[in-house]
Design a protein around this motif. Structure first.
Motif, short mmCIF file in Angstrom:
data_model
loop_
_atom_site.label_atom_id
_atom_site.label_comp_id
_atom_site.label_asym_id
_atom_site.label_seq_id
_atom_site.Cartn_x
_atom_site.Cartn_y
_atom_site.Cartn_z
N TRP A 41 5.14 3.18 19.15
CA TRP A 41 4.52 1.93 18.68
C TRP A 41 3.44 2.19 17.64
N LYS A 42 2.69 3.28 17.81
CA LYS A 42 1.67 3.61 16.80
C LYS A 42 2.31 3.94 15.47
N ALA A 43 3.38 4.74 15.50
CA ALA A 43 4.07 5.10 14.26
C ALA A 43 4.65 3.86 13.58
N ARG A 44 5.24 2.96 14.36
CA ARG A 44 5.79 1.72 13.79
C ARG A 44 4.68 0.84 13.24
N SER A 45 3.54 0.83 13.91
CA SER A 45 2.40 0.05 13.43
C SER A 45 1.89 0.61 12.10
N ASP A 46 1.81 1.94 12.02
CA ASP A 46 1.39 2.58 10.76
C ASP A 46 2.38 2.27 9.64
N LEU A 47 3.66 2.30 9.98
CA LEU A 47 4.68 2.01 8.98
C LEU A 47 4.62 0.55 8.53
N ALA A 48 4.34 -0.35 9.46
CA ALA A 48 4.19 -1.76 9.10
C ALA A 48 3.00 -1.95 8.16
N GLY A 49 1.93 -1.19 8.39
CA GLY A 49 0.78 -1.25 7.49
C GLY A 49 1.13 -0.79 6.09
N LEU A 50 1.95 0.26 6.01
CA LEU A 50 2.38 0.74 4.69
C LEU A 50 3.30 -0.28 4.02
N ALA A 51 4.16 -0.90 4.80
CA ALA A 51 5.08 -1.90 4.24
C ALA A 51 4.33 -3.13 3.75
N ALA A 52 3.19 -3.44 4.37
CA ALA A 52 2.42 -4.62 3.98
C ALA A 52 1.60 -4.40 2.71
N MET A 53 1.49 -3.15 2.28
CA MET A 53 0.72 -2.85 1.06
C MET A 53 1.47 -3.37 -0.17
N SER A 54 0.72 -3.61 -1.21
CA SER A 54 1.36 -3.99 -2.47
C SER A 54 1.99 -2.75 -3.09
N GLU A 55 2.88 -2.99 -4.05
CA GLU A 55 3.55 -1.86 -4.71
C GLU A 55 2.54 -0.97 -5.43
N CYS A 56 1.50 -1.58 -5.97
CA CYS A 56 0.46 -0.81 -6.67
C CYS A 56 -0.29 0.11 -5.69
N GLU A 57 -0.62 -0.42 -4.52
CA GLU A 57 -1.31 0.39 -3.51
C GLU A 57 -0.43 1.54 -3.03
N ARG A 58 0.86 1.24 -2.82
CA ARG A 58 1.78 2.31 -2.38
C ARG A 58 1.93 3.36 -3.46
N ASP A 60 -0.30 4.25 -5.56
CA ASP A 60 -1.52 5.07 -5.54
C ASP A 60 -1.45 6.21 -4.53
N ILE A 61 -0.77 5.99 -3.41
CA ILE A 61 -0.67 7.05 -2.40
C ILE A 61 0.64 7.84 -2.52
N GLY A 62 1.48 7.46 -3.50
CA GLY A 62 2.68 8.24 -3.78
C GLY A 62 3.92 7.79 -3.05
N LEU A 63 3.98 6.53 -2.62
CA LEU A 63 5.15 6.02 -1.91
C LEU A 63 5.75 4.83 -2.64
N THR A 64 6.99 4.55 -2.32
CA THR A 64 7.66 3.36 -2.83
C THR A 64 8.19 2.55 -1.64
N ALA A 65 8.60 1.33 -1.92
CA ALA A 65 9.19 0.50 -0.86
C ALA A 65 10.47 1.16 -0.34
N TYR A 66 11.20 1.82 -1.24
CA TYR A 66 12.43 2.50 -0.86
C TYR A 66 12.14 3.63 0.14
N ASP A 67 11.03 4.34 -0.03
CA ASP A 67 10.66 5.40 0.91
C ASP A 67 10.45 4.84 2.32
N ILE A 68 9.81 3.70 2.40
CA ILE A 68 9.55 3.09 3.70
C ILE A 68 10.85 2.60 4.33
N GLU A 69 11.74 2.02 3.52
CA GLU A 69 13.05 1.61 4.04
C GLU A 69 13.83 2.81 4.58
N ASN A 70 13.79 3.90 3.84
CA ASN A 70 14.49 5.11 4.30
C ASN A 70 13.88 5.66 5.59
#
Length: 97
Positions: A41-58, A60-70
């Motif tokens: 549940w903690k990992a899923r919560s962290d992932l939900a937080g990353l998914a809720a970020m804007s594309e610009c914020e992601r 900045d930390i080196g991720l894309t929406a596609y990375d989170i989907e994968n």
């Protein structure tokens, strides 16, 4: 000179050590199993937080929406945040070389 060795009770110590090791493995397995759900549940919560970020914020930390989907397609026993952190680190290293 002759020495006399007494083996009385020697087998008991070996059996006790084996039983102790077995009990230790059982306790470790039970502990891992009981703590799996909170980790999940903690990992899923962290992932939900990353998914809720804007594309610009992601970006900045080196991720894309596609990375989170994968990451969501990975087996549930894997720590998705560690997988994403390794992905970001490998991209950073490739950019530097």
């Amino acid at each position: 000179m002759t020495t006399i060795e007494h083996h009385i009770g020697a087998g008991f110590g070996d059996r006790w050590q084996a039983l102790s090791a077995w009990f230790s493995h059982i306790c470790a397995g039970v502990t891992w199993t009981l703590l799996w759900l909170p980790r999940f549940w903690k990992a899923r919560s962290d992932l939900a937080g990353l998914a809720a970020m804007s594309e610009c914020e992601r970006r900045d930390i080196g991720l894309t929406a596609y990375d989170i989907e994968n990451a969501l397609t990975l087996p549930v026993e894997r720590d998705l945040t560690q997988v994403l952190a390794r992905l970001v680190e490998s991209r950073r290293l490739r950019r530097e070389t």
